[in-house]
Design an enzyme around this catalytic site. Structure first.
Site, PDB file in Angstrom:
ATOM      1  N   TYR A 196      36.294  43.017 -52.994  1.00  0.00           N
ATOM      2  CA  TYR A 196      35.701  42.929 -51.664  1.00  0.00           C
ATOM      3  C   TYR A 196      36.250  43.976 -50.695  1.00  0.00           C
ATOM      4  O   TYR A 196      35.605  44.312 -49.713  1.00  0.00           O
ATOM      5  CB  TYR A 196      35.963  41.544 -51.064  1.00  0.00           C
ATOM      6  CG  TYR A 196      34.961  40.490 -51.463  1.00  0.00           C
ATOM      7  CD1 TYR A 196      34.766  40.155 -52.790  1.00  0.00           C
ATOM      8  CD2 TYR A 196      34.222  39.824 -50.496  1.00  0.00           C
ATOM      9  CE1 TYR A 196      33.865  39.179 -53.149  1.00  0.00           C
ATOM     10  CE2 TYR A 196      33.314  38.848 -50.846  1.00  0.00           C
ATOM     11  CZ  TYR A 196      33.138  38.535 -52.174  1.00  0.00           C
ATOM     12  OH  TYR A 196      32.244  37.561 -52.517  1.00  0.00           O
ATOM     13  N   LYS A 222      40.324  37.690 -66.323  1.00  0.00           N
ATOM     14  CA  LYS A 222      39.583  38.339 -67.408  1.00  0.00           C
ATOM     15  C   LYS A 222      40.562  39.288 -68.087  1.00  0.00           C
ATOM     16  O   LYS A 222      40.361  40.513 -68.149  1.00  0.00           O
ATOM     17  CB  LYS A 222      38.355  39.066 -66.814  1.00  0.00           C
ATOM     18  CG  LYS A 222      37.396  39.624 -67.836  1.00  0.00           C
ATOM     19  CD  LYS A 222      36.587  38.566 -68.591  1.00  0.00           C
ATOM     20  CE  LYS A 222      35.718  39.194 -69.651  1.00  0.00           C
ATOM     21  NZ  LYS A 222      35.110  38.182 -70.553  1.00  0.00           N
ATOM     22  N   ASP A 264      34.771  33.688 -67.926  1.00  0.00           N
ATOM     23  CA  ASP A 264      33.491  33.261 -68.519  1.00  0.00           C
ATOM     24  C   ASP A 264      33.611  31.864 -69.103  1.00  0.00           C
ATOM     25  O   ASP A 264      32.724  31.017 -68.948  1.00  0.00           O
ATOM     26  CB  ASP A 264      32.989  34.281 -69.562  1.00  0.00           C
ATOM     27  CG  ASP A 264      34.061  34.772 -70.519  1.00  0.00           C
ATOM     28  OD1 ASP A 264      35.245  34.424 -70.340  1.00  0.00           O
ATOM     29  OD2 ASP A 264      33.711  35.495 -71.470  1.00  0.00           O
ATOM     30  N   ASP A 311      34.716  33.567 -55.625  1.00  0.00           N
ATOM     31  CA  ASP A 311      33.446  33.434 -54.896  1.00  0.00           C
ATOM     32  C   ASP A 311      32.429  32.756 -55.811  1.00  0.00           C
ATOM     33  O   ASP A 311      31.760  31.796 -55.420  1.00  0.00           O
ATOM     34  CB  ASP A 311      32.945  34.814 -54.473  1.00  0.00           C
ATOM     35  CG  ASP A 311      31.605  34.732 -53.764  1.00  0.00           C
ATOM     36  OD1 ASP A 311      31.459  33.853 -52.892  1.00  0.00           O
ATOM     37  OD2 ASP A 311      30.701  35.522 -54.094  1.00  0.00           O
ATOM     38  N   ASP A 355      31.292  28.396 -55.775  1.00  0.00           N
ATOM     39  CA  ASP A 355      29.925  27.903 -55.558  1.00  0.00           C
ATOM     40  C   ASP A 355      29.501  27.000 -56.717  1.00  0.00           C
ATOM     41  O   ASP A 355      28.892  25.954 -56.523  1.00  0.00           O
ATOM     42  CB  ASP A 355      28.918  29.061 -55.452  1.00  0.00           C
ATOM     43  CG  ASP A 355      28.660  29.465 -54.007  1.00  0.00           C
ATOM     44  OD1 ASP A 355      29.579  29.284 -53.180  1.00  0.00           O
ATOM     45  OD2 ASP A 355      27.554  29.949 -53.708  1.00  0.00           O
TER      46      ASP A 355
HETATM   47  C1  IPM Z   1      31.645  32.827 -49.211  1.00  0.00           C
HETATM   48  C2  IPM Z   1      30.439  33.676 -48.991  1.00  0.00           C
HETATM   49  C3  IPM Z   1      30.872  35.056 -48.490  1.00  0.00           C
HETATM   50  C4  IPM Z   1      31.726  35.666 -49.591  1.00  0.00           C
HETATM   51  C5  IPM Z   1      29.743  35.992 -48.091  1.00  0.00           C
HETATM   52  C6  IPM Z   1      28.840  35.382 -47.051  1.00  0.00           C
HETATM   53  C7  IPM Z   1      30.260  37.320 -47.637  1.00  0.00           C
HETATM   54  O1  IPM Z   1      29.655  33.756 -50.127  1.00  0.00           O
HETATM   55  O2  IPM Z   1      32.393  32.548 -48.259  1.00  0.00           O
HETATM   56  O3  IPM Z   1      31.875  32.429 -50.358  1.00  0.00           O
HETATM   57  O4  IPM Z   1      31.190  36.257 -50.536  1.00  0.00           O
HETATM   58  O5  IPM Z   1      32.943  35.560 -49.511  1.00  0.00           O
HETATM   59 MG    MG Z   2      30.372  32.644 -51.742  1.00  0.00          MG
END
Ligand code: IPM
Ligand code: MG
Length: 370
Positions: A141, A191, A223, A247, A251
């Protein structure tokens, strides 16, 4: 106690859910005799429209002068066409960097009352209780160079995965401390069969583990981790991983229990204010409709009470009120099953507040959904 809370509602549903969380915090203040001062700042698309930048300096100053930061969400189609440095998401990345928020903590908890909305069968997800700790200010990032080049008519592009060892160590140490107060297991995800950065990550995890003999360390390739999360989520206690892997996996982990709309997060720093935000985004498709689930934001506020203010009892009271309202059958649209008539964002907030302020209130709510 007196606390200054910076509130950055941001864009889309961020505004609605922030309003909900502030209203719950006011109720907590009333109930326990705390004085919470709410100071509002701009971030994201709204800030681009008003100040030409997704994170104005006055917002950073406001956050730095506060005891904690509550953030809604940023982004929306209106700003999708802007160049990278001017996108709302850039505001989020910059605030993480400027406040030194090196670790993002995302607890994933199973709620029996909404087991029906999980994409997994009840036997698989029941009892799952894990925390994903994601490194937040390094890796792909932020690494430089991150750019496109054109040589002899050939286009190429590079992003850089860069870490200082001390950055890796800091977040892994946080994960071990957290695991010591939980079930004592850390799964470090990398990884290492391909990436040099992952090999350093793995070595560092081994070194930190020596200081925590009571915590069990396991390594897992990313993975495989993606697969194990759906196959057997109960095996995890604390997962720790680098920014990009985190990230993606957070999710995935968050939706196991049913809805992104339920999951809070905290971002921790060494000595500045922590930042609390729901893990869902600004959901432009439902923004302004009063249908978003405010629970992720309200639970983020509960994390703030516990982690930044040491208000354990207050945090539990908020969490219990959420559980009771869900148990009573109240549902926003994202967690509604067949047969449920969904409540609005505001109704959900009012119900949680009513239960918080008056234990009898739950009886009325239960009879409404019976
Ligand atoms: C998160 C989001 C952010 C990230 C985006 C919106 C930049 O997906 O907080 O997980 O990738 O960190
Ligand atoms: Mg995210």
């Amino acid at each position: 106690m007196e606390k200054r809370i910076a509130v950055l509602p941001g864009d889309g549903v961020g505004k609605e859910v922030s309003r909900g969380a502030v209203s719950i915090l006011r109720a907590v203040g009333e109930l326990y005799g705390h004085k919470f001062q709410f100071l509002y700042g701009d971030i994201g698309g709204g800030a681009i429209d008003e100040f030409g930048t997704p994170l104005p300096q006055q917002t950073i100053d406001l956050c730095k002068a506060s005891d904690a930061v509550l953030l809604g969400a940023v982004g929306g189609p209106k700003w999708d066409m802007l160049p990278g440095h001017l996108r709302p998401e850039k505001g989020l990345l910059k605030i993480r960097k400027d406040l030194g928020l090196y670790g993002n903590v995302r607890p994933v908890q199973y709620y029996s009352s909404i087991s029906g909305v999980s994409p997994l069968r009840k036997e698989v997800i029941e009892g799952a209780d894990m925390v994903v700790v994601r490194e937040l200010t390094g890796g792909l990032y932020f690494g430089k160079p991150s750019e496109r080049t054109m040589k002899k008519g050939e286009a190429s592009v590079v992003d850089t995965l860069f870490y200082q060892k001390k950055e890796i160590e800091r977040v892994i140490r946080y994960a071990f401390k957290l695991a010591s107060s939980r079930r004592g297991k850390v799964t470090s995800v990398d990884k290492a069969n391909v990436l040099e950065s992952s090999r350093m990550w793995r070595e560092t995890a081994e070194e930190v583990a020596k200081d925590f003999p009571q915590v069990q360390l396991e390594h897992m390739l990313v993975d495989n981790a993606a697969m194990q999360l759906i196959k057997n989520p109960r095996q995890f206690d604390v997962i720790v991983t680098e920014n990009m892997f985190g990230d993606i996996l957070s999710d995935e982990a968050s939706v196991l229990t049913g809805s992104l709309g339920m999951l809070p997060s905290a971002s921790v720093s060494v000595d500045g204010p922590y930042l609390y935000e729901p893990i869902h985004g600004s959901a432009p498709d439902i923004a302004g409709q009063n249908t978003a689930n405010p629970i992720a934001m309200i639970l983020s506020a509960a994390m703030m009470l516990r982690m930044s203010f040491g208000m354990e009892e207050e945090a539990e009271a908020v969490e219990n009120a959420v559980i009771q309202v869900l148990d009573a059958g109240s549902r926003t649209r994202d967690i509604a099953d067949f047969g449920n008539v969904p409540v609005t964002t505001e109704e959900m907030v009012e119900e949680i507040k009513a239960v918080l302020l008056d234990h009898e209130a739950i009886c009325n709510i239960m009879s409404a959904y019976a």
